[in-house]
Scaffold this active site. Structure first.
Site, short mmCIF file in Angstrom:
data_model
loop_
_atom_site.label_atom_id
_atom_site.label_comp_id
_atom_site.label_asym_id
_atom_site.label_seq_id
_atom_site.Cartn_x
_atom_site.Cartn_y
_atom_site.Cartn_z
N THR A 1 -11.64 7.56 -13.49
CA THR A 1 -10.64 7.08 -12.54
C THR A 1 -11.02 5.74 -11.93
O THR A 1 -10.19 5.08 -11.31
CB THR A 1 -10.35 8.13 -11.45
OG1 THR A 1 -9.16 7.78 -10.75
CG2 THR A 1 -11.50 8.22 -10.46
N GLU B 1 0.84 -1.21 0.00
CA GLU B 1 0.00 0.00 0.00
C GLU B 1 0.87 1.26 0.00
O GLU B 1 0.64 2.16 -0.80
CB GLU B 1 -0.91 -0.03 1.23
CG GLU B 1 -1.80 1.18 1.42
CD GLU B 1 -2.99 1.24 0.47
OE1 GLU B 1 -3.18 0.30 -0.32
OE2 GLU B 1 -3.73 2.24 0.52
#
Ligand SMILES: *[C@@H]1O[C@H](CO)[C@@H](O)[C@H](O)[C@H]1NC(C)=O
Ligand SMILES: *[C@@H]1O[C@H](CO)[C@@H](O)[C@H](O)[C@H]1NC(C)=O
Length: 526
Positions: A490, A354
């Site tokens: 997106t 992440e």
């Protein structure tokens, strides 16, 4: 990890796209059986979550992927439900941004795909559904538009429904405020009601001319993160290409692709941001100077950390270079793609973390903003060029999304191989119970445990880009030669360009002798 070299024979194309399709079906069936019409599947416990207001987020997010895969059984399961979504009802706070990119984007994309000449026959058979999709999108936007009713025009990102009203935020971020303009402009263009476009473009205009001058823009085109809803002034000068800011930059160039005539000014801002990034943010880890990452910033001071969300930037630089005909942006984007791939290669699962950090090669190793890695990750850093700050993987798409753009720009099959490799690693690590789950630690061979959550963008993005990189030509594929007909929002939803194609003039001129695209679905461009 052994590098995978893909033998691109006909059987190989089938193998890769069929494998992605199989994963899409398994994920969908698990969701449909255990969670639908709630938002998300909990695959370990066979439960559900209503994390996106309970309007069947995974179904709406899966629709455009089911369409481009030609999974008509799944398409029909979703289309049957679209008219039943009650956009007046939700118990939870509504995020203008998340609702726009997932629900509004998903609905508009389904409408654009179903009305494209490619699906003429299939859409005929589903004619009543096609109009309903647009009506549902409009109903949703009509409930959301109160968000823009602020003194500055910067929307409140948080709403309550029943009746729709602002939750009373005092600030908004550039990603949440600046990732609306594509969907809201498309809705205006499709319905003929310009109000939707005016609302989103008025908010965007404030981000295009950030105030207070200087403090809000530490490097030309690169902004702070939050601004006040009351007066549109920025409250900080800290930023990056990651969460909270990312898709503001992404949409600047995507609007230029959507409509060159109206959004040329947006492209100038994108170019400024891209140039500043190449000049000021580019950073090579001291341990692996061969890698290229982009630093974040606190005012003019750099921060040597990045993450999975930011890894869309390689693809975005590539797309910008193609759209603007500036190969230097494509070349730099490919360097960023290599850097993000390195974060996958280094871990025990073969999946990137992440967030991660590194020590910059050009600053002194004792500079206050250039600390060494924690002791327990020093050996890992020495070989990998980064250390892990947060080792989770939430079924995010950005690295594969950038591989997809790299492949479409260069035709280099290496990127297909990388996408296939990432897909295999995710399949091997995240498949559990009735679907696929986010995991806790990419640097443990078993993924460190499952968080029992299958995000809706798994359907919209990871599986779409994993599929399209191996799929045949189609109007929605990203094109390297100014023949784009769609732009991806997106959330990975393809939206048709305002003029129908990037070079509508050229298309018109060539109509008579244009070769039909051959495909199993007989898909032919207009
Ligand atoms: C990592 O590399 C640095 C610099 O070459 C070296 O001083 C250090 O001992 C190495 N650490 C480990 C754990 O390998
Ligand atoms: C994906 O994982 C499943 C379960 O482990 C396995 O059966 C399947 O072969 C994998 N798919 C590919 C393409 O490797």
């Amino acid at each position: 990890m052994a590098s995978f070299s893909l033998v691109r024979i006909a059987a190989g194309i089938l193998l890769t796209s069929e494998a992605v399709r199989e994963v899409f079906r398994v994920s969908w069936d698990g969701y449909y059986q255990h969670a639908f019409p709630h938002d998300s599947l909990r695959p370990v416990s066979n439960g559900y979550a209503d994390d996106r207001n309970g309007w069947a987020a995974s179904a709406v997010d899966a629709l455009s992927t089911a369409l481009v895969m030609g999974e008509w059984g799944i398409v029909d399961q979703i289309l049957d439900y679209i008219p039943k979504i009650d956009f007046d009802r939700t118990a939870d706070v509504v995020s203008l941004f998340e609702t726009t990119i997932r629900y509004l984007g998903g609905l508009l994309s389904a409408y654009d795909l179903l009305t494209s000449p490619c699906f003429h026959k299939e859409a005929e058979q589903r004619r009543p559904h096609v109009g309903t999709i647009l009506n549902q999108a409009r109903w949703l936007a009509d409930n959301l538009k109160v968000a823009f009713d602020t003194p500055s025009g910067v929307p409140d990102n948080m709403l309550r429904f029943g009746p729709p009203r602002k939750a009373g935020s005092t600030v908004n971020g550039i990603a949440t405020a600046g990732t609306l303009v594509l969907e809201w402009t498309r809705l205006a263009d499709l319905t003929g009601d310009s109000e939707y476009a005016e609302l989103a473009q008025r908010a965007e205009a404030i981000l295009l001319r950030p105030e207070p001058a200087g403090a809000a823009e530490p490097f030309p085109g690169l902004l702070g993160t939050e601004l006040r809803i009351a007066d549109g002034l920025f409250v900080d000068g800290n930023g990056g290409w990651g969460g909270g800011t990312d898709s503001f930059y992404e949409y600047l160039i995507k609007m230029r692709l959507y409509d060159r005539a109206r959004f040329g000014g947006y492209a100038e801002r994108w170019r400024a941001a891209a140039d500043s990034s190449m000049r000021h943010l580019v950073s090579h880890p001291a341990a692996r100077p061969d890698l290229t990452f982009l630093a974040g910033w606190h005012g003019p001071e750099l921060r040597f950390a990045s993450g999975h969300l930011a890894c869309f930037h390689g693809g975005n630089f590539i797309l910008g270079g193609l759209v603007l005909d500036e190969p230097r942006f494509v070349r730099f984007g490919l360097e960023l793609v290599d850097g993000c791939r390195a974060t996958y290669e280094a871990t025990a699962t073969g999946i990137g973390p992440e967030t991660f950090a590194w020590q910059d090669a050009s600053l002194p190793p004792d500079a206050p903003n250039n600390r060494p890695p924690p002791r327990e990750q020093a050996a890992f850093y020495n070989t990998s060029g980064f250390w892990i700050l947060d080792g989770r993987y939430a079924l995010r798409p950005e690295v594969i999304e950038s591989y997809y753009h790299a492949y479409r720009a260069t035709g280099d099959k290496k990127y297909q191989g990388w996408a296939w490799e990432a897909f295999l690693r995710i399949n091997a690590t995240c498949r559990v119970g009735s679907g696929f789950s986010a995991i806790r630690d990419v640097n443990r061979p078993d993924g460190g445990g499952f968080s029992d959550f299958q995000e809706s963008f798994w359907f919209a993005e990871v599986l779409k880009y994993s599929y399209l990189i191996h799929a045949e030509e189609a109007p929605w594929q990203v094109k390297a030669d100014h023949t784009n007909e769609f732009v991806f929002n997106t959330e990975g939803h393809p939206i048709r360009l305002a003029g129908g194609s990037e070079r509508s003039d050229i298309d018109r001129g060539n109509k008579g002798n244009k070769k039909a695209t051959t495909g199993s679905r007989g898909c032919v461009s207009p």
